[in-house]
Design a protein around this motif. Structure first.
Motif, PDB file in Angstrom:
ATOM      1  N   LEU A   3      21.410 -18.642  -5.921  1.00 50.73           N
ATOM      2  CA  LEU A   3      22.539 -19.123  -5.127  1.00 50.73           C
ATOM      3  C   LEU A   3      23.636 -18.065  -5.042  1.00 50.73           C
ATOM      4  O   LEU A   3      24.244 -17.860  -3.984  1.00 50.73           O
ATOM      5  N   GLU A   4      23.875 -17.376  -6.150  1.00 54.15           N
ATOM      6  CA  GLU A   4      24.878 -16.316  -6.153  1.00 54.15           C
ATOM      7  C   GLU A   4      24.460 -15.154  -5.262  1.00 54.15           C
ATOM      8  O   GLU A   4      25.273 -14.596  -4.516  1.00 54.15           O
ATOM      9  N   ALA A   5      23.196 -14.789  -5.329  1.00 60.00           N
ATOM     10  CA  ALA A   5      22.688 -13.688  -4.503  1.00 60.00           C
ATOM     11  C   ALA A   5      22.814 -14.022  -3.021  1.00 60.00           C
ATOM     12  O   ALA A   5      23.225 -13.187  -2.213  1.00 60.00           O
ATOM     13  N   ALA A   6      22.470 -15.249  -2.656  1.00 58.67           N
ATOM     14  CA  ALA A   6      22.587 -15.677  -1.261  1.00 58.67           C
ATOM     15  C   ALA A   6      24.035 -15.615  -0.802  1.00 58.67           C
ATOM     16  O   ALA A   6      24.332 -15.160   0.318  1.00 58.67           O
ATOM     17  N   ALA A   7      24.960 -16.042  -1.662  1.00 57.53           N
ATOM     18  CA  ALA A   7      26.381 -16.013  -1.309  1.00 57.53           C
ATOM     19  C   ALA A   7      26.863 -14.586  -1.105  1.00 57.53           C
ATOM     20  O   ALA A   7      27.620 -14.295  -0.172  1.00 57.53           O
ATOM     21  N   ILE A   8      26.436 -13.670  -1.953  1.00 55.52           N
ATOM     22  CA  ILE A   8      26.825 -12.264  -1.826  1.00 55.52           C
ATOM     23  C   ILE A   8      26.292 -11.671  -0.521  1.00 55.52           C
ATOM     24  O   ILE A   8      26.961 -10.871   0.136  1.00 55.52           O
ATOM     25  N   LEU A   9      25.091 -12.088  -0.132  1.00 53.30           N
ATOM     26  CA  LEU A   9      24.501 -11.606   1.125  1.00 53.30           C
ATOM     27  C   LEU A   9      25.090 -12.322   2.335  1.00 53.30           C
ATOM     28  O   LEU A   9      24.804 -11.944   3.474  1.00 53.30           O
ATOM     29  N   GLY A  10      25.896 -13.352   2.101  1.00 51.42           N
ATOM     30  CA  GLY A  10      26.488 -14.105   3.199  1.00 51.42           C
ATOM     31  C   GLY A  10      25.491 -14.993   3.910  1.00 51.42           C
ATOM     32  O   GLY A  10      25.630 -15.266   5.103  1.00 51.42           O
ATOM     33  N   ARG A  57      11.789 -16.369 -11.550  1.00 48.77           N
ATOM     34  CA  ARG A  57      11.640 -17.131 -12.771  1.00 48.77           C
ATOM     35  C   ARG A  57      12.986 -17.753 -13.135  1.00 48.77           C
ATOM     36  O   ARG A  57      14.039 -17.300 -12.710  1.00 48.77           O
ATOM     37  N   ARG A  58      12.939 -18.778 -13.940  1.00 49.94           N
ATOM     38  CA  ARG A  58      14.156 -19.455 -14.364  1.00 49.94           C
ATOM     39  C   ARG A  58      15.085 -18.469 -15.076  1.00 49.94           C
ATOM     40  O   ARG A  58      14.661 -17.700 -15.929  1.00 49.94           O
ATOM     41  N   GLY A  59      16.344 -18.448 -14.656  1.00 56.35           N
ATOM     42  CA  GLY A  59      17.343 -17.597 -15.287  1.00 56.35           C
ATOM     43  C   GLY A  59      17.446 -16.196 -14.725  1.00 56.35           C
ATOM     44  O   GLY A  59      18.246 -15.386 -15.214  1.00 56.35           O
ATOM     45  N   ALA A  60      16.668 -15.883 -13.688  1.00 49.91           N
ATOM     46  CA  ALA A  60      16.785 -14.554 -13.067  1.00 49.91           C
ATOM     47  C   ALA A  60      18.203 -14.371 -12.527  1.00 49.91           C
ATOM     48  O   ALA A  60      18.761 -15.266 -11.899  1.00 49.91           O
ATOM     49  N   SER A  61      18.798 -13.223 -12.775  1.00 52.56           N
ATOM     50  CA  SER A  61      20.192 -12.992 -12.386  1.00 52.56           C
ATOM     51  C   SER A  61      20.314 -12.609 -10.917  1.00 52.56           C
ATOM     52  O   SER A  61      19.358 -12.137 -10.285  1.00 52.56           O
ATOM     53  N   ALA A  62      21.508 -12.790 -10.385  1.00 54.51           N
ATOM     54  CA  ALA A  62      21.779 -12.374  -9.000  1.00 54.51           C
ATOM     55  C   ALA A  62      21.577 -10.873  -8.859  1.00 54.51           C
ATOM     56  O   ALA A  62      21.063 -10.398  -7.835  1.00 54.51           O
ATOM     57  N   SER A  85      18.510 -15.398   7.167  1.00 54.24           N
ATOM     58  CA  SER A  85      18.415 -16.518   6.231  1.00 54.24           C
ATOM     59  C   SER A  85      17.579 -16.125   5.025  1.00 54.24           C
ATOM     60  O   SER A  85      16.797 -15.180   5.073  1.00 54.24           O
ATOM     61  N   VAL A  86      17.772 -16.888   3.948  1.00 48.91           N
ATOM     62  CA  VAL A  86      16.982 -16.697   2.739  1.00 48.91           C
ATOM     63  C   VAL A  86      16.444 -18.061   2.327  1.00 48.91           C
ATOM     64  O   VAL A  86      17.133 -19.083   2.445  1.00 48.91           O
ATOM     65  N   GLY A  87      15.199 -18.079   1.848  1.00 49.45           N
ATOM     66  CA  GLY A  87      14.597 -19.352   1.480  1.00 49.45           C
ATOM     67  C   GLY A  87      13.738 -19.248   0.235  1.00 49.45           C
ATOM     68  O   GLY A  87      13.316 -18.158  -0.163  1.00 49.45           O
TER      69      GLY A  87
END
Length: 341
Positions: A270-277, A228-233, A256-258
């Motif tokens: 986007l932050e979560a993906a960056a943390i997961l590399g 949902r909109r605004g879900a945190s990393a 990968s994440v999609g």
């Protein structure tokens, strides 16, 4: 800085050699100020330039005494799987010594390349290379496998150097052992691992393994996320990690994440993906709608125009035909995992 290799020189003759190497390898050439030409990057202190540049290049070639180089780089060495390659060349270009990160960093290859390019004698001291036995870290790298506990490699190398076979559990055949029967024996169950001095497990599932077992993870799992909109990393990562652990999967196997393209500016995702590399990929509603999901949602259809996001995205990323781990939900996040065949 566009080049991935740096050369360094402390003497006039050394600068000539470093310049030659830099030209042949398309490297940056650092030379002591009084010996630098217009094509060089001048420096006053090698200690200071190493402190600044060591983590910025994939490989370093020092035209200098090996003792000086050892002392200078020692504070910046971390681990064999992340340290850059370091090769030392004498100022006359007669020898190229692979000093650090011979295998994973590529220093052995670089020393051999310098042998071809400038006629230097490659000096390589890694035991497996000297003995002609396979290098499991290079084998893993070449097959795109992630090395688990890097310290376990020493047990594998030691066994092969002693002439003992290493057991390999690789149910999906990710590790190419063609022509290596002299060194490895394939087993069909992790339960047989304790029968051998050490072993290797190649799998995207997590196992309870003996201490002397090296784990290699194939990057074959795709992660689909809806939110949902605004879900945190933090909420996204909490659910993802829970899904991975509860299903006995290896986080290192996720490649990968999609999600749907309506979420491409979602900060938490986007932050979560960056943390997961991981580099996130986003799909249009039409692309996701091509995938038949196991758990369609009327709510997702109403707001996004598709029957499901996380399952469809995971399947799309993996090029799979079915989901491995179906949709799992938290308050504002959904996650699913597929496997690339």
């Amino acid at each position: 800085m566009k080049n991935c290799i740096a050369t360094y020189a402390l003497t006039q003759k050394g600068a000539e050699t470093a310049r030659k190497i830099a030209k042949l390898l398309q490297a940056d050439c650092y030379a002591l100020q009084r010996y630098a030409t217009k094509s060089d990057i001048p420096f006053d202190s090698l200690k200071d330039i190493v402190a600044d540049k060591f983590p910025r290049y994939e490989s370093h070639v020092f035209v200098a005494a090996s003792g000086i180089v050892v002392r200078l780089i020692a504070p910046y060495l971390k681990s064999k799987d992340i340290d850059p390659a370091v090769v030392v060349v004498d100022q006359n270009g007669e020898f190229a010594i692979s000093l650090v990160s011979g295998h994973l960093g590529g220093a052995n290859e670089l020393a051999r390349l310098l042998g071809d390019k400038i006629g230097a004698v490659p000096v390589i001291t890694t035991a497996t290379d000297c003995s002609g036995v396979p290098s499991i870290d290079l084998m893993a790298r070449d097959q795109g496998l992630v090395i688990g506990a890097i310290g376990a490699i020493k047990h594998i190398n030691s066994a092969m150097l002693d002439g003992e076979k290493v057991s390999v559990y690789d149910p999906d055949g990710y590790l190419n052992l063609t022509g290596l029967n002299e060194y490895f024996v394939v087993i069909d169950s992790v339960a047989k691992l304790p029968e051998f001095r050490c072993g290797i497990v190649v799998d995207w599932q997590v196992h309870d393994l003996p201490e002397r077992v090296l784990t290699l993870y194939p990057r074959c799992l795709s992660l689909g996320v809806g939110c949902r909109r605004g879900a945190s990393a933090d909420e996204i990562l909490k659910l993802v990690r829970s899904v991975v652990v509860e299903n006995g999967l290896a986080m290192d196997s996720i490649f990968s994440v999609g999600s749907i393209d309506a979420k491409k500016d979602e900060v938490g995702l986007l932050e979560a993906a960056a943390i997961l590399g991981l580099e996130p990929e986003f799909f249009s509603a039409d692309e996701l709608d091509e995938i038949k999901v196991a758990n369609p949602s009327d709510m997702v259809m109403k707001h996004m125009g598709v029957a499901g996001v996380c399952e469809a995205a995971a399947i799309k990323l993996a090029g799979a035909t079915q989901i491995l781990v179906p949709k799992t939900k938290s308050m504002r996040v959904t996650a699913a995992i597929a496997r690339k065949i």
